[in-house]
Design an enzyme around this catalytic site. Structure first.
Site, PDB file in Angstrom:
ATOM      1  N   THR A 385      12.491  -4.478 -10.216  1.00 57.54           N
ATOM      2  CA  THR A 385      11.126  -4.022 -10.553  1.00 57.54           C
ATOM      3  C   THR A 385      11.222  -2.710 -11.323  1.00 57.54           C
ATOM      4  O   THR A 385      12.291  -2.088 -11.348  1.00 57.54           O
ATOM      5  CB  THR A 385      10.248  -3.860  -9.294  1.00 57.54           C
ATOM      6  N   GLU A 424       7.285 -14.461  -8.050  1.00 58.68           N
ATOM      7  CA  GLU A 424       6.388 -13.677  -7.202  1.00 58.68           C
ATOM      8  C   GLU A 424       5.823 -14.485  -6.035  1.00 58.68           C
ATOM      9  O   GLU A 424       5.295 -13.913  -5.083  1.00 58.68           O
ATOM     10  CB  GLU A 424       5.227 -13.163  -8.058  1.00 58.68           C
ATOM     11  N   GLY A 476      11.580  -1.457  -5.531  1.00 65.29           N
ATOM     12  CA  GLY A 476      12.362  -1.512  -4.282  1.00 65.29           C
ATOM     13  C   GLY A 476      11.753  -2.413  -3.228  1.00 65.29           C
ATOM     14  O   GLY A 476      12.022  -2.234  -2.036  1.00 65.29           O
TER      15      GLY A 476
HETATM   16  O1  DON Z   1       5.154  -6.767  -5.515  1.00 70.35           O
HETATM   17  C1  DON Z   1       6.072  -6.526  -4.741  1.00 70.35           C
HETATM   18  O2  DON Z   1       5.948  -5.867  -3.737  1.00 70.35           O
HETATM   19  C2  DON Z   1       7.457  -7.070  -5.062  1.00 70.35           C
HETATM   20  N1  DON Z   1       7.341  -8.258  -5.842  1.00 70.35           N
HETATM   21  C3  DON Z   1       8.228  -6.009  -5.757  1.00 70.35           C
HETATM   22  C4  DON Z   1       9.617  -6.474  -6.046  1.00 70.35           C
HETATM   23  C5  DON Z   1      10.584  -5.397  -6.175  1.00 70.35           C
HETATM   24  O3  DON Z   1      10.308  -4.229  -6.082  1.00 70.35           O
HETATM   25  C6  DON Z   1      11.959  -5.873  -6.415  1.00 70.35           C
HETATM   26  N2  DON Z   1      12.903  -4.881  -6.069  1.00 70.35           N
HETATM   27  N3  DON Z   1      13.376  -4.693  -5.048  1.00 70.35           N
END
Ligand code: DON
Length: 577
Positions: A385, A424, A476
Site C-alpha cells: 500500500t 481488496e 501496513g
Molecule cells: O484497506 C486496507 O486496510 C488494506 N487493504 C490495506 C492494505 C495494506 O496496507 C497492505 N500492506 N500491508
C-alpha cells in the site's frame, strides 16, 4: 549526508527566486521562508512526501506549472500506479483526505473498491466450509471494482486547476519510457511469482523479456500508458466504459470471475465528512468509515488523554498504548463496515465518555488478556500500500492512502490495459470470525454485499495545533492505524517530520494478543517490565510501514518533509516560493 542537506537548506535563505530544495530519499531538511515573507496564515511553499522519488517529482512538476496540491496529488498518485504497482494503482482504490484552503473545508473522497454482485459469501468458501484463501487473495474473485481512476477524475475536476491530462502526463511518460526496477519490486515479485505467472496479461507486462523483473532493469508499461491516456482524454468513461472497460470485463471472465458492465460504469466515488476530534492541543481530522482507522485513532487517543504520557517511563507508556490499541481493535472487529450498508454506533464509539469507560477498565500495571473479550488467534501480515502527503503555498492539503491490498494485488493484469487488479475483497469478513491476511476479522457489519465497500484500515490524517500542522499516513494493513497513532504521539512529543517517519513502532490488534515491536522500539528492560505486567511481547519481530509526512511550523514558517527510512526509494521534498 545530513551535512550536505543542511548546506542546501541554508542556501535557500539567500536565494530570492523560486527555489528547488533537493533532499535525499532518506532525509528532508527543513526549509526557511525569507524573513520578510513570513506569515502564519500561509505556508512558505509546497511540501510533498511520497514512497517514490519519481512520484514526488511528478507532484512538484505540477506545482511548478502553477497547479495546486490537488493537481500534485493526481500526478503523484498516477505515477505511483506506474512505479509502485506492488502497492497501489488504477486497478485499486484509496481515500483522499483534502483540505480546501479557499473554503476552509475538509472533505474525505472515498474511492474504495466495491463488491461485484457475484461476490456472495458462499463464493469464497471451500466445499468443506473453510475460507478459500486463494479466491480471497488471488485472481479475479479477489478483486473489487476499482475506485482510483474515478478519484483521479473527481479530484482533478472538482479541486484541481490544471487539466487532468496535464496531471497524468508524467505518469504516462514514465509508463511508456520505463523506470528502474528497485529491490522491493523484485522481492515482492519473487514472493508473488506463482500467482502473477498464472495470468496471460500479467506475464505480458512482467515477463516481457522472458524473465521476472530484476533491480536495475527498466520496466516499460505501454498498455498502462495508453489506459492513462484514455483516462486523460475521456475522463471517467475512458476507464469505466468503452475499450478499457471491455478489456477488464473480458479478463475477469477469461480467468473465471464475473463482473457486470454496469458495475464498472456505475462506480462512483463518495464525498464523506471526515472525523474530527481533539487530542490535547491538536485538532485531528481523519478517515471516517469505510475506514476503521479514524474511529480507532479517536478511541485510542481519547483513552490515552487520561494520562500524561510524557511523564511515564517507557514500559508504562507502552503498556497503556497497547491496552488502548487492544480495545480499539476489538470494537473495529465487531462494529465497523460500510456506512452505506450498516448502522454503526459511531457517536458512542468516538465519544469522550465511552473512552473514559474503556480507560477505567485499563489496569495501570497489568495486561488485560484479549480473550476476556470474544475472538480468535490470528496470523501476521505482510505490508504494502502507499501513502503520500502534500501541502501547498495556499494552504491546500492532501493526505491520501491508496492500495491494491496485498503485494501486487490480485496478481491479475487485464490483457491490453496494463491494469493490475486489486485483491481488496479479502478486506471483507468473507467468513465471519475468520481472520484475513492481516489477522483481523469481522462479522455481519463487514460481510460482503453487492456494491458494498470493504472495511479498511487506511487512515490519512491531518493534525493541527495553533503552532503546527502535520499531514500523515502510512501503509501496513491493520498496522496502519497504530503507525498513525504513534506518528501523532511523536508529533505531540515534539519530534520533527523526519523523526516521526523514522520512529520505531509497536502494534497490538486485540487478536493475536501480543505486542509486536520493531527492532529497537523497546529496551530490554521495557520488554521485561511489560512481560511482568502480563503482556506477550514479540520483540524485534520485523520492521513495517512506510510513513510519509509533511509538516508546517507556523511560528517559524518552515516546512519539513519526512519520508520513512525503511523504504529507500521514498522522497520528501520542499519547494519554497
Ligand atoms: O484497506 C486496507 O486496510 C488494506 N487493504 C490495506 C492494505 C495494506 O496496507 C497492505 N500492506 N500491508
Amino acid at each position: 549526508m545530513r551535512k550536505t542537506l543542511r548546506v542546501l537548506a541554508s542556501r535557500t535563505l539567500l536565494t530570492a527566486s523560486l527555489l528547488f530544495l533537493a533532499t535525499s530519499p532518506l532525509q528532508a531538511a527543513p526549509a526557511q521562508a525569507p524573513a520578510n515573507k513570513a506569515t502564519t496564515t500561509h505556508p512558505p511553499g509546497a511540501a510533498i512526501a511520497s514512497a517514490h522519488a519519481l512520484a514526488t517529482d511528478a507532484g512538484m512538476e505540477m506545482i511548478r506549472q502553477g497547479g495546486n496540491a490537488f493537481d500534485a496529488a493526481v500526478a503523484v498518485s498516477a505515477m505511483l500506479s506506474v512505479v509502485e504497482p506492488i502497492s497501489s494503482g488504477v486497478g485499486g482504490g484509496g481515500f483522499f483526505l483534502l483540505h480546501d484552503a479557499k473554503s476552509g473545508k475538509d472533505v474525505f473522497v472515498d474511492a474504495r473498491e466495491t463488491a461485484p454482485e457475484s461476490a456472495t459469501p458462499q463464493a469464497y468458501l471451500t466445499p468443506n466450509g473453510e475460507l478459500d484463501n486463494d479466491r480471497a487473495t488471488n485472481g479475479p474473485w479477489s478483486a473489487g471494482i476499482p475506485g482510483l481512476p474515478a478519484a483521479l477524475v473527481h479530484v482533478s475536476g472538482k479541486y484541481g486547476r490544471l487539466p487532468l491530462k496535464t496531471a497524468l502526463a508524467p505518469a504516462i511518460r514514465v509508463a511508456r519510457e520505463g523506470f528502474a526496477v528497485y529491490p522491493r519490486l523484485e522481492r515482492g515479485y519473487a514472493s508473488r511469482r506463482e500467482v502473477m505467472e498464472r495470468y496471460r496479461g500479467t506475464r505480458e507486462v512482467f515477463l516481457a523479456d522472458g524473465t521476472p523483473p530484476k533491480a536495475g532493469e527498466v520496466l516499460r508499461q505501454p498498455d498502462l500508458a495508453r489506459t492513462l491516456e484514455l483516462l486523460g482524454e475521456k475522463g471517467f468513461d475512458g476507464f469505466y466504459k468503452g475499450e478499457v472497460a471491455k478489456k477488464l470485463l473480458a479478463a475477469v471472465k477469461e480467468e473465471g470471475g464475473r463482473w457486470r458492465a454496469e458495475e464498472l460504469s456505475g462506480y462512483r466515488v463518495k464525498e464523506r465528512e471526515p472525523l474530527h476530534f481533539k487530542y490535547r492541543d491538536w485538532s485531528i481530522t481523519t478517515a471516517p468509515p469505510p475506514s476503521s482507522g479514524g474511529v480507532a485513532i479517536a478511541q485510542m487517543l481519547q483513552m490515552l488523554s487520561g494520562w500524561d504520557l510524557k511523564s511515564l517511563d517507557e514500559a508504562q507508556r507502552t503498556h497503556l498504548i497497547a491496552e488502548s490499541m487492544r480495545r480499539a481493535f476489538r470494537d473495529r472487529t465487531i462494529y465497523l463496515g460500510d456506512p452505506d450498508f450498516v448502522k454503526m454506533p459511531l457517536a458512542r464509539l468516538t465519544s469522550a465518555d465511552y473512552a473514559a469507560g474503556q480507560r477505567a477498565g485499563i489496569h495501570p500495571s497489568k495486561a488485560t488478556p484479549s480473550d476476556l473479550l470474544p475472538g480468535q488467534p490470528a496470523p501476521l501480515e505482510d505490508d504494502e500500500t502507499t501513502h503520500f502527503s502534500i501541502l501547498d503555498a495556499e494552504g491546500n492539503r492532501v493526505s491520501t492512502t491508496q492500495t491494491v491490498n496485498l503485494l501486487y494485488g490480485s496478481g491479475l493484469v487485464a490483457p491490453g490495459t496494463g491494469v493490475l487488479l486489486n485483491d481488496e475483497m479479502d478486506d471483507f469478513a468473507l467468513r465471519p470470525g475468520t481472520p484475513n491476511a492481516f489477522g483481523v476479522m469481522g462479522f455481519e457489519a463487514n460481510a460482503p454485499a453487492p456494491g458494498k465497500r470493504m472495511l479498511s484500515s487506511m487512515t490519512p490524517s491531518f493534525i493541527e495545533s495553533k503552532d503546527e500542522l502535520a499531514i500523515l499516513g502510512a501503509p501496513g494493513g491493520s498496522r496502519i492505524i497504530t503507525e498513525v497513532l504513534i506518528g501523532i504521539l511523536a508529533y505531540d512529543d515534539g519530534l520533527t517530520a523526519q523523526q516521526v517517519a523514522a520512529k520505531p513502532r509497536i502494534h497490538h490488534q486485540w487478536m493475536p494478543d501480543v505486542i509486536s515491536a520493531e527492532p529497537d522500539a523497546l529496551s530490554p528492560e521495557t520488554v521485561k517490565a511489560l512481560e511482568a505486567m502480563g503482556h506477550k511481547v514479540n520483540d524485534g519481530e520485523r520492521t513495517w510501514g512506510n510513513l510519509q509526512t509533511v509538516s508546517w511550523d507556523k511560528r517559524a514558517n518552515t516546512l519539513e518533509g519526512g519520508t520513512d527510512p525503511r523504504n529507500p526509494v521514498g522522497k520528501a521534498d520542499v519547494l519554497v516560493k
